[in-house]
Design an enzyme around this catalytic site. Structure first.
Site, mmCIF file in Angstrom:
data_model
loop_
_atom_site.group_PDB
_atom_site.id
_atom_site.type_symbol
_atom_site.label_atom_id
_atom_site.label_comp_id
_atom_site.label_asym_id
_atom_site.label_seq_id
_atom_site.Cartn_x
_atom_site.Cartn_y
_atom_site.Cartn_z
ATOM 1 N N THR A 93 0.805 -1.047 0.045
ATOM 2 C CA THR A 93 0.053 -0.021 0.204
ATOM 3 C C THR A 93 1.010 1.277 0.007
ATOM 4 O OG1 THR A 93 -1.603 -1.103 1.440
ATOM 5 C CG2 THR A 93 -1.810 1.319 1.340
ATOM 6 N N LYS A 168 -7.486 1.662 -2.867
ATOM 7 C CA LYS A 168 -6.923 1.211 -1.706
ATOM 8 C C LYS A 168 -6.793 2.404 -0.629
ATOM 9 C CE LYS A 168 -4.772 -1.237 1.531
ATOM 10 N NZ LYS A 168 -5.669 -2.200 2.143
ATOM 11 N N LYS A 243 0.232 5.673 8.453
ATOM 12 C CA LYS A 243 0.821 5.878 6.973
ATOM 13 C C LYS A 243 -0.396 5.877 6.134
ATOM 14 C CE LYS A 243 1.540 2.315 4.310
ATOM 15 N NZ LYS A 243 2.087 1.275 3.570
#
Ligand code: NAD
Length: 291
Positions: A93, A168, A243
């Site tokens: 990701t 995502k 993150k």
């Protein structure tokens, strides 16, 4: 039999690579961490001396690394040693810009590439039930599909280079915000004298239900798959959730989207991580909220 290199054998990459071995692929792997290498070796992955050694001459190279910086740092050298015409599947990701930069590196080196970040967590990785969100140009996804199908149940074409990462980031923005509001509701319920069980039984069958509640409920003893049962051992670390929330905010800023609730959630995860909780499961934010 196709040969596959798998770089990044952590909580997700390890079990994903193991499923490829179970499906009959010849998998060579590498990770910087000795424990990750040792666990993967037990699952039948042939541990190489470096990422370059693992990827040499193989048909498909898969990467599953923490951040865009890791991916670009690795690929900058790696793509030059990979077989021309071979396929790169980047599953980490990462931010959309890094994803597009990874595609550009691959393309300049004569490779075919797909960004294919995943949803489904460590359970989905272990059980081979991940969802892959894919960004690819020129029919590259058709080449990746047989391999992805051995690690996941759903393969969703999202568009061209970087589109998988865009999907995502939006998904994880929902996940991050959702966990905070579920945690806040449990803390409020505690203060109102409700038991965790009563709270769960009502909300899980009412309009407040969500996958976060029913698979990652942040209080112990309610849902078998919850990290709360296990002292918030990850699962999905707070550092990675933070993150992803930062990625959502960077993407929102560059696209001119207004996301005030996610902005507040991103700053709560940042504070929670800064307080020393980076390595626990992100659902442990309930303790931070309680305090
Ligand atoms: P992890 O930290 O367990 O694994 C990442 C691995 O990459 C580590 O073992 C690290 O040593 C290795 N690594 C880093 N740089 C490397 C390099 N140059 N060469 C070889 N190995 C290298 O993290 P994870 O939970 O497996 O997550 C991996 C990615 O998947 C992240 O981008 C994360 O956001 C994403 N993701 C995680 C989950 C989850 O539930 N854990 C779910 C969906 C997506």
């Amino acid at each position: 039999m196709k040969r596959i290199a798998f770089i990044g054998l952590g909580r997700m990459g390890g079990p994903m690579a193991a499923n490829l071995v179970k499906a009959g692929y010849d998998v060579a792997g590498f990770d910087l961490i000795p424990d990750a290498r040792a666990n993967a070796a037990k699952d039948g992955i042939k541990i190489a001396a470096s990422a370059q050694h693992a990827a040499e001459g193989v048909d498909v190279t898969i990467t599953m690394l923490p951040t865009g910086k890791h991916v670009i740092a690795l690929l900058t050298g790696l793509v030059l040693t990979m077989k021309k015409g071979s396929l790169l599947i980047e599953c980490s990701t990462i931010d959309v810009d890094s994803a597009r930069a990874a595609h550009a590196l691959a393309s300049e080196a004569g490779l075919i590439s797909v960004d294919a970040p995943v949803s489904g967590g460590t359970k989905g990785a272990a059980e081979g039930t991940l969802t892959f969100m894919c960004g690819a140009n020129d029919g590259a996804l058709a080449l990746a599909e047989p391999v992805l199908a051995k690690m996941g149940q759903k393969i969703i074409p999202c568009g061209g280079w970087g589109a998988g990462q865009a999907a995502k980031i939006c998904n994880n923005m929902i996940l991050g915000v959702n966990m905070i509001v579920v945690a806040e509701a449990f803390v409020l319920a505690e203060k109102l004298g409700l038991s965790h069980r009563a709270m769960f039984d009502v909300v899980s069958t009412s309009s407040g239900a969500s996958r976060v509640l029913t698979s990652a409920c942040p209080v112990p003893g309610i849902v078998p798959t919850s990290a709360a049962n296990n002292g918030f051992k990850p699962g999905f670390t707070a550092a990675l959730m933070s993150k992803d929330m930062q990625l959502s905010q960077a993407a929102a800023a560059s696209a001119g989207a207004v996301t005030p609730v996610a902005a507040r959630a991103a700053s709560l995860y940042a504070d929670y991580v800064a307080a020393g909780n980076d390595a626990e499961d992100f659902s442990g934010i309930i303790n931070f909220i309680r305090r």
